[in-house]
Design an enzyme around this catalytic site. Structure first.
Site, PDB file in Angstrom:
ATOM      1  N   HIS A 199       0.759  -0.937   0.087  1.00 18.89           N
ATOM      2  CA  HIS A 199       0.362  -0.011  -0.470  1.00 18.89           C
ATOM      3  C   HIS A 199       0.572   0.895   0.019  1.00 18.89           C
ATOM      4  O   HIS A 199       0.705   2.335  -0.643  1.00 18.89           O
ATOM      5  CB  HIS A 199      -1.143   0.363   1.309  1.00 18.89           C
ATOM      6  CG  HIS A 199      -2.544  -0.777   0.649  1.00 18.89           C
ATOM      7  ND1 HIS A 199      -3.172  -0.110   0.780  1.00 18.89           N
ATOM      8  CD2 HIS A 199      -2.002  -1.850   0.901  1.00 18.89           C
ATOM      9  CE1 HIS A 199      -4.505  -1.076   0.473  1.00 18.89           C
ATOM     10  NE2 HIS A 199      -3.628  -2.174   0.578  1.00 18.89           N
TER      11      HIS A 199
ATOM     12  N   ASP B 216      -3.812   6.676   1.717  1.00 20.87           N
ATOM     13  CA  ASP B 216      -4.233   5.838   1.074  1.00 20.87           C
ATOM     14  C   ASP B 216      -6.386   6.053   1.732  1.00 20.87           C
ATOM     15  O   ASP B 216      -6.306   6.362   2.481  1.00 20.87           O
ATOM     16  CB  ASP B 216      -3.993   5.261   1.646  1.00 20.87           C
ATOM     17  CG  ASP B 216      -4.340   3.422   1.191  1.00 20.87           C
ATOM     18  OD1 ASP B 216      -5.161   2.755   1.108  1.00 20.87           O
ATOM     19  OD2 ASP B 216      -2.954   2.721   1.272  1.00 20.87           O
TER      20      ASP B 216
ATOM     21  N   TRP C   8      13.326 -12.898  -2.097  1.00 26.05           N
ATOM     22  CA  TRP C   8      12.627 -11.536  -3.816  1.00 26.05           C
ATOM     23  C   TRP C   8      13.048 -11.414  -5.153  1.00 26.05           C
ATOM     24  O   TRP C   8      14.710 -11.543  -4.535  1.00 26.05           O
ATOM     25  CB  TRP C   8      13.205 -10.408  -1.453  1.00 26.05           C
ATOM     26  CG  TRP C   8      12.444  -9.677  -2.650  1.00 26.05           C
ATOM     27  CD1 TRP C   8      12.828  -7.950  -3.314  1.00 26.05           C
ATOM     28  CD2 TRP C   8      10.909  -9.143  -2.327  1.00 26.05           C
ATOM     29  NE1 TRP C   8      11.533  -7.173  -3.468  1.00 26.05           N
ATOM     30  CE2 TRP C   8      10.457  -7.775  -2.412  1.00 26.05           C
ATOM     31  CE3 TRP C   8       9.673  -9.549  -1.506  1.00 26.05           C
ATOM     32  CZ2 TRP C   8       8.794  -7.452  -2.395  1.00 26.05           C
ATOM     33  CZ3 TRP C   8       8.740  -9.656  -1.971  1.00 26.05           C
ATOM     34  CH2 TRP C   8       8.057  -8.354  -1.409  1.00 26.05           C
TER      35      TRP C   8
ATOM     36  N   ASN D  24      -1.048  -5.452  -7.885  1.00 33.00           N
ATOM     37  CA  ASN D  24      -0.199  -4.526  -8.000  1.00 33.00           C
ATOM     38  C   ASN D  24       0.607  -6.220  -9.270  1.00 33.00           C
ATOM     39  O   ASN D  24       1.272  -5.311 -10.588  1.00 33.00           O
ATOM     40  CB  ASN D  24       1.150  -4.699  -7.492  1.00 33.00           C
ATOM     41  CG  ASN D  24       1.197  -2.903  -6.614  1.00 33.00           C
ATOM     42  OD1 ASN D  24       0.149  -2.197  -7.501  1.00 33.00           O
ATOM     43  ND2 ASN D  24       0.211  -3.868  -5.162  1.00 33.00           N
TER      44      ASN D  24
HETATM   45  C1  U2F Z   1      -1.470  -6.393  -1.193  1.00 38.26           C
HETATM   46  O1  U2F Z   1      -1.500  -7.210  -1.720  1.00 38.26           O
HETATM   47  P1  U2F Z   1       0.263  -7.178  -1.620  1.00 38.26           P
HETATM   48  O2  U2F Z   1       1.760  -6.706  -1.599  1.00 38.26           O
HETATM   49  O3  U2F Z   1       0.415  -9.214  -1.406  1.00 38.26           O
HETATM   50  O4  U2F Z   1       0.074  -8.527  -3.546  1.00 38.26           O
HETATM   51  P2  U2F Z   1       0.846  -7.155  -4.701  1.00 38.26           P
HETATM   52  O5  U2F Z   1      -0.666  -5.599  -5.090  1.00 38.26           O
HETATM   53  O6  U2F Z   1       0.829  -8.014  -5.501  1.00 38.26           O
HETATM   54  O7  U2F Z   1       2.406  -6.613  -4.826  1.00 38.26           O
HETATM   55  C2  U2F Z   1       3.078  -7.419  -3.937  1.00 38.26           C
HETATM   56  C3  U2F Z   1       4.443  -6.091  -4.810  1.00 38.26           C
HETATM   57  O8  U2F Z   1       5.538  -6.586  -4.260  1.00 38.26           O
HETATM   58  C4  U2F Z   1       6.525  -7.245  -5.493  1.00 38.26           C
HETATM   59  C5  U2F Z   1       5.234  -6.430  -6.989  1.00 38.26           C
HETATM   60  C6  U2F Z   1       4.823  -6.407  -6.311  1.00 38.26           C
HETATM   61  O9  U2F Z   1       4.618  -4.683  -7.152  1.00 38.26           O
HETATM   62  O10 U2F Z   1       6.237  -6.195  -7.821  1.00 38.26           O
HETATM   63  N1  U2F Z   1       7.175  -8.264  -5.704  1.00 38.26           N
HETATM   64  C7  U2F Z   1       8.849  -7.887  -5.519  1.00 38.26           C
HETATM   65  O11 U2F Z   1       9.297  -6.777  -6.236  1.00 38.26           O
HETATM   66  N2  U2F Z   1       9.333  -8.859  -5.359  1.00 38.26           N
HETATM   67  C8  U2F Z   1       8.495 -10.216  -4.972  1.00 38.26           C
HETATM   68  O12 U2F Z   1      10.112 -11.285  -5.234  1.00 38.26           O
HETATM   69  C9  U2F Z   1       7.460 -10.566  -4.266  1.00 38.26           C
HETATM   70  C10 U2F Z   1       6.746  -9.410  -4.562  1.00 38.26           C
HETATM   71  C11 U2F Z   1      -3.113  -7.521  -0.922  1.00 38.26           C
HETATM   72  F1  U2F Z   1      -2.804  -8.245  -0.641  1.00 38.26           F
HETATM   73  C12 U2F Z   1      -3.661  -7.471  -2.036  1.00 38.26           C
HETATM   74  O13 U2F Z   1      -4.856  -7.867  -2.118  1.00 38.26           O
HETATM   75  C13 U2F Z   1      -3.759  -5.710  -2.803  1.00 38.26           C
HETATM   76  O14 U2F Z   1      -4.833  -6.046  -4.079  1.00 38.26           O
HETATM   77  C14 U2F Z   1      -2.784  -4.923  -3.042  1.00 38.26           C
HETATM   78  C15 U2F Z   1      -3.055  -3.614  -3.464  1.00 38.26           C
HETATM   79  O15 U2F Z   1      -4.087  -2.492  -2.485  1.00 38.26           O
HETATM   80  O16 U2F Z   1      -2.256  -5.209  -1.277  1.00 38.26           O
END
Ligand code: U2F
Length: 450
Positions: free
Chosen positions: A20, A118, A329, A351
């Site tokens: 976020h 946010d 990561w 994302n």
């Molecule tokens: C919450 O999201 P999350 O953080 O669980 O998941 P994403 O929205 O998919 O975002 C993950 C981000 O972390 C990055 C990836 C994304 O930008 O590129 N990343 C990375 O760079 N390297 C890695 O090894 C693993 C991930 C929530 F859980 C969701 O349901 C929502 O949709 C979201 C947005 O509000 O927030």
């Protein structure tokens, strides 16, 4: 000459969990590029600020300020109650932000000219109203999930509060393919009087007060009905994404040499696996996923939160080391743009979905919470760019089947063609004449006129 009062001072209120705060900082960074007289106070918890700074570095004219996380002294994270920090944090709001804002005003002698938050931090509306300045909210997920939160009362009336069922929302323009069971948990079941359900319900009621609600998406991604309904509810709803293409944050580093590893793989052959920043699937599902990869000998790159030696089947890492790579990561955005990647196994975080679209990579989705089920259903039935995993759980057979479909079948080829169309539209949206660029200018007008 610049005086304190001629400068804009913008308060930014983050939600310090999941992905976020990062898109919010991306948004702020873009605003600061366009308004060089503005100064920002970015409020989040110490932990969230530390992660942002470590990953993204200092941002010019943005000062990071810590608010109370609400955690009791000596609190130790307990895996069996992963939501506890969110609950503590929410109990500390809005007082923690109010106090921090007042301290900054007292110390700098500069009142705030605008509040950006946010969308989850709906009380920013009241903080802005009290000071007679505008509030701009950022919705970090897709328009569809916001649409359902804006219509919580209506959906409860139509569907009752009997929880997840198979019935579709055929009465809801643009969402007719969605079933009650795809809605965020707690939307049509249970009470709305505390925690996250309360937060989301309040947010849905208060967002119409915002001077603008910006979102990390682009107008051409979804059905015209979705955009139309959104504008009816929130006339100043502005898609300004995808942020991956438009925001100016530094890309993550590749300390585990994932890109070099991908170079050695065949085109569209690799399954990239990641479940975002919050989720780790339960052990039996991790086992099933590992077994499916091994049985098919599917090349994989797995961003694994946790300890793979302990959590995956005995000997799996050694047996698959020729065609598999595990990292704690990964530079996901770059990985999804690499031609060797053929499928993204994801939890359906917003994302991740956008990043996969921009890479042109179809998805296999195993959703967990919040907007993820809605995202999964949409990418499968509306956009045709991925599959939900059978039964919404990894089993060895179900996973093997899904990998086969996406990587090796005609259906997978069609998914790739469809995602290529959405990818093109995404790039067009952020061109100088594109819809997201125009929408961002509209946000800037609101900020600069105050
Ligand atoms: C919450 O999201 P999350 O953080 O669980 O998941 P994403 O929205 O998919 O975002 C993950 C981000 O972390 C990055 C990836 C994304 O930008 O590129 N990343 C990375 O760079 N390297 C890695 O090894 C693993 C991930 C929530 F859980 C969701 O349901 C929502 O949709 C979201 C947005 O509000 O927030």
């Amino acid at each position: 000459p610049e005086t304190k009062s001629s400068r804009k001072h913008i308060a930014v209120l983050a939600f310090p969990f999941g992905t976020h705060a990062t898109p919010l900082l991306g948004f702020v960074r873009r605003i600061s590029e366009a308004a060089s007289d503005a100064k920002f106070s970015f409020f989040s918890t110490a932990q969230s600020n530390a992660v942002l700074l470590a990953n993204r570095g200092e941002v010019e004219r943005v000062k990071f300020l810590d608010v109370d996380s609400g955690l009791p002294n000596g609190y130790v994270f307990n895996k069996s109650d992963p939501n506890a920090p969110v609950v503590y944090f929410l109990k500390a709001t809005p007082g923690n932000f109010e106090r921090a804002v007042e301290i900054v005003v007292a110390e700098t002698g500069m009142e705030f000219s605008c509040f950006i938050s946010d969308a989850f931090m709906w009380f920013a509306a009241e903080m802005a109203e009290k000071r007679r300045v505008p509030w701009i909210a950022l919705w970090t997920s897709g328009p569809r999930s916001l649409l359902v939160h804006l219509h919580t009362d209506f959906l409860r009336e139509r569907l009752g509060i009997n929880g997840p069922g198979e019935q579709t929302l055929e009465f809801f323009p643009g969402l007719s393919e969605i079933r009650a069971m795809d809605l965020p948990e707690g939307l049509v079941s249970g009470p709305l009087d505390e925690g996250v359900p309360l937060l989301l319900h309040k947010m849905g009621q208060i967002l119409p007060k915002a001077a603008a609600v910006a979102a990390n998406s682009y107008e051409e991604l979804d059905l015209p009905d979705v955009n139309k309904l959104m504008k009816t509810r929130l006339p100043k709803f502005l898609n300004i994404g995808p942020f991956t293409l438009s925001s100016l944050l530094l890309p993550a580093s590749d300390e585990y040499c994932c890109l070099e590893w991908l170079e050695k793989r065949e085109k569209s052959s690799v399954a990239y696996i990641s479940f975002g920043s919050v989720i780790q699937p339960p052990l039996p599902e991790l086992t099933a996923l590992a077994e499916a990869l091994e049985a098919r000998k599917t090349p994989f790159l797995w961003s694994f939160r946790g300890n793979p030696t302990e959590q995956l089947p005995l000997g799996f890492l050694q047996r698959t080391s020729v065609y598999g790579k595990m990292v704690p990561w990964a530079p996901q955005i770059k990985i999804l743009q690499h031609s060797s990647v053929g499928v993204f196994v994801t939890h359906g975080g917003w994302n991740s979905i956008l990043e996969s679209i921009i890479g042109g990579v179809p998805m296999i989705c195993r959703p967990f919470f919040g907007d993820q089920k809605l995202n999964e259903r949409t990418l499968e039935t509306v956009w045709g760019i991925g599959l939900g995993i059978e039964g919404r759980k990894f089993t060895k057979d179900g996973t093997m089947k899904a990998l086969e479909v996406v990587l090796c079948s005609e259906q997978g080829k069609i998914m790739r063609e469809k995602i290529a169309v959405l990818k093109k539209l995404a790039f067009q949206a952020v061109e100088s004449e594109g819809s997201s660029t125009a929408n961002f200018k509209a946000v800037m007008e609101l900020i600069t006129k105050t």
